[in-house]
Scaffold this active site. Structure first.
Site, mmCIF file in Angstrom:
data_model
loop_
_atom_site.group_PDB
_atom_site.id
_atom_site.type_symbol
_atom_site.label_atom_id
_atom_site.label_comp_id
_atom_site.label_asym_id
_atom_site.label_seq_id
_atom_site.Cartn_x
_atom_site.Cartn_y
_atom_site.Cartn_z
ATOM 1 N N SER A 93 20.340 9.131 40.886
ATOM 2 C CA SER A 93 20.883 9.400 39.556
ATOM 3 C C SER A 93 22.184 8.622 39.316
ATOM 4 C CB SER A 93 21.054 10.920 39.395
ATOM 5 O OG SER A 93 21.189 11.266 38.044
ATOM 6 N N HIS A 126 13.511 15.112 37.189
ATOM 7 C CA HIS A 126 14.632 14.366 37.763
ATOM 8 C C HIS A 126 14.982 14.880 39.162
ATOM 9 C CE1 HIS A 126 18.051 11.677 37.254
ATOM 10 N NE2 HIS A 126 18.896 12.628 37.587
ATOM 11 N N ASP A 184 10.299 12.598 35.407
ATOM 12 C CA ASP A 184 11.731 12.652 35.057
ATOM 13 C C ASP A 184 11.932 12.578 33.538
ATOM 14 O OD1 ASP A 184 14.511 12.327 34.888
ATOM 15 O OD2 ASP A 184 14.586 10.987 36.610
#
Lengths: 431, 431
Positions: free
Chosen positions: A213, A411, A378
């Site tokens: 991320s 995610h 995601d």
């Protein structure tokens, strides 16, 4: 080499335990797990002691210790100065003689430098990527010196294991918290603090840099800003720049904080903090980091009903699923600082690989081999980000690979289920 | 029959014009278009006069007139009473002698009863589904009497063409606005107000009911609560119940309103309204109703750059894409009421087909033929909602069909690009 459970056995146990942890337990325990796992230092992995008990071997406990790196006068990418920067860091494994085995792990938005191991054997949980960092794991601490650092403006300012410099820090020039006088920071600034630490350790080149991320953004920034110093890049659930969609999506997290009457243009350090606004931001983050499948499974456990009697009768009441989300976010908010969230959002919004004007210019700089691991489901940094970057690099004839993490955690697959690609990561690091 | 351009020619022109409108114009004009199109009464279709000029035939202008339906004492689903309900409605086409040709159109969250046509030939734009409602269109007003009604707690309380009763209305018992003393309402309540109107017109049975998004919920509620009175159901970008994910996603829109210091627990009608909170809610709605592809196209036009100089230097400044989103949302907020948004969110959260305890029980009631038109790229009411409902109905051997709307506008495909399925709708209505 010490005596271990085999890697495959370990992963089998980890997989079984994680599945158990996320799907089979009571709602309360699942909820507690999710938030502890997803948003604290102590994410993801199963207590190593549990595994050790289950295995016939004894698994050595990876123990880590928080250290501090200081920078007397740090100049930011936008040309401002921050005095007396102090940032926490930790490492796992040993640096070899020629200092060629260093792997830097860069953390995600709500994360910290606690990537693996425990501070004490009695800790309930381990660092967030413990399932892939450790002896005989994908990032093998028998071979590599793994290092990780708390970011500038780290969110978790009230966590005793986090050391950061950000808007909640005291400005030595005034004796008061910076608030919004803290300079705007970028991924380059996070990278430069890490570079300063590595130089202090005598490390000139990274065997690899890897992160999920926001950590992916730092990793890509390393490979494009300092291409001669990065041999391998692993970008997990990441993006090589903040496109218009992502820039707007991230802005949503800042809005409830700024609307909270206690925010006071960031000057709340001597009064009541904007806890409701911060809680709302964390609710938004939690939802977009997960998926309908996950929420609806929680809904089953909570016996979610559209026609719940309290919200049917009272416009101010909430459905159970929203109480669940609110209460957990509020718990998380206790360790965090609202202004720091604004600064991290801005750092992400400002990100472009190499901090260039366009993506191709940044990516052209890269010499590192790269591996992209987006999560198929995601909804936050959707897989098109990694797919497009991979495609660009391929077109430039760069050495690059992509594999997707499958699963219903969206995610968070890149944090909670990274071990699904242990073999991919191990193979990439062996190249 | 009057003299018209052929339907295929009309759709060809519409398609061309819409493509032009959304992709080829300047940023400012595109932005203005998007918001005018997406969130006002005057969505979607191209000025009929433009089409008329381009065609060799003259296309008759569908003109509509706002009317008012009053209900002296309305009892809500949760058992409360609302006195002197007044709701606006409009119709297109003529009711036949045996009153068997009525089609009810139920509007979306930010919409109104202005589904088609214009109030005056000089109006800049037409109703939101004008591309499928009109003479010789998919919902052919030469054959059908099409009727649409403003919802209870309609958002657009300051729109002169909207007549609604909701939290912003004066409570006749007190002489003051209801605020949060207004009863919680459900889809059943919206349906019951429509039923009251239809009964006043002598209509006992609907040839069809059709609506997008929240309108789909009302349409499904009609078909499950009053199965004997609905022959056909068209659910566009819809859902047959609010699952845990959707219930949490909708809650996000309410949070900035409640955090706005001017909200004052809903008692703002004699002071400053919570405009910033309402604006934020509309920003969230706009983003989730669109897609990365759409935003990134706007980003190209706005010359979006992660490293824009203002946000790089000032934590309080915004990227251009966020200024764009904010300014348009703020413009929209001027016609709207914040409390009404809370009530509409709650009505959606409380929705379950037939207002039963589970989906199967509700769907079992249905006798109408049904057509589901989800949008493949929808991020708000994702296509799994319609796919699952279709599957449930198939398993019950009900007469049901599904077709997906392709395109990069996400949820808004079901409003802006519904004409892509004109032929599907026309064929369904001819069955």
């Amino acid at each position: 080499m010490q005596n271990h459970v085999s890697k495959s056995r370990l992963l089998q146990i980890l997989g079984k335990r994680l599945n158990f942890a996320l799907h089979q337990q009571s709602v309360a325990r699942k909820a507690a797990l999710l938030f502890v796992l997803a948003f604290s230092l102590t994410v993801i992995s199963i207590s190593r002691s549990v595994i050790a008990q289950e295995s016939s071997d004894t698994q050595p406990q990876l123990l880590s210790q928080k250290q501090v790196h200081s920078i007397a006068d740090f100049t930011t990418f936008n040309g401002q100065s921050i005095k007396e920067v102090k940032l926490g860091w930790e490492s796992y494994g040993e640096l070899n003689a020629d200092k060629s085995n260093a792997i830097l792990i860069t953390h995600y938005f709500t994360g910290t430098s606690h990537a693996a191991g425990k501070y004490a054997a009695s800790d309930a949980t381990s660092g967030y990527w413990d399932s892939i960092i450790g002896p005989n794991k994908a990032i093998d601490t028998n071979k590599f010196f793994v290092v990780s650092m708390d970011s500038l403006a780290n969110l978790n300012v009230k966590d005793k294991n986090v050391i950061t410099t950000g808007p909640a820090s005291i400005n030595p020039a005034t004796g008061n918290p910076y608030g919004l006088t803290f300079p705007v920071i970028t991924m380059r600034d996070m990278v430069n603090t890490q570079k300063s630490l590595l130089e202090s350790l005598g490390i000139q080149k990274l065997y690899a840099v890897a992160g999920p991320s926001m950590g992916s953004m730092q990793a890509i920034e390393w490979a494009t800003a300092y291409p001669d110093q990065v041999e391998r890049l692993i970008s997990v659930i990441g993006s090589s720049f903040s496109d218009a969609w992502t820039t707007a999506a991230l802005e949503q997290w800042t809005i409830p904080i700024k609307l909270d009457q206690y925010w006071q243009q960031g000057n709340y350090y001597k009064s009541q903090p904007p806890t409701e606004g911060l809680t709302a931001a964390l609710m938004f983050i939690t939802q977009v980091a997960l998926t309908p499948d996950y929420f609806n499974q929680v809904g089953v456990d909570l016996k979610h009903q559209p026609l719940e009697s309290k919200p049917l009768m009272d416009i101010q009441a909430r459905h159970g699923i929203n109480d669940w989300l609110y209460n957990r976010a509020k718990g998380r908010a206790e360790n965090m600082d609202a202004n720091s969230l604004l600064y991290l959002v801005r750092a992400c919004q400002l990100f472009m690989a190499g901090q260039k004007q366009d993506l191709r210019t940044g990516l052209k700089q890269m010499t590192a081999k790269s591996l992209f691991l987006p999560a198929t489901t995601d909804l936050l940094l959707m897989p098109y980000n990694a797919r497009n970057t991979y495609k660009e690099l391929k077109e430039m004839n760069k050495d690059t690979k992509i594999a997707e993490i499958q699963g219903h955690l969206g995610h968070l697959e890149g944090v909670l289920n990274i071990h699904k690609h242990s073999a991919t990561i191990a193979a990439f690091l062996a190249e």
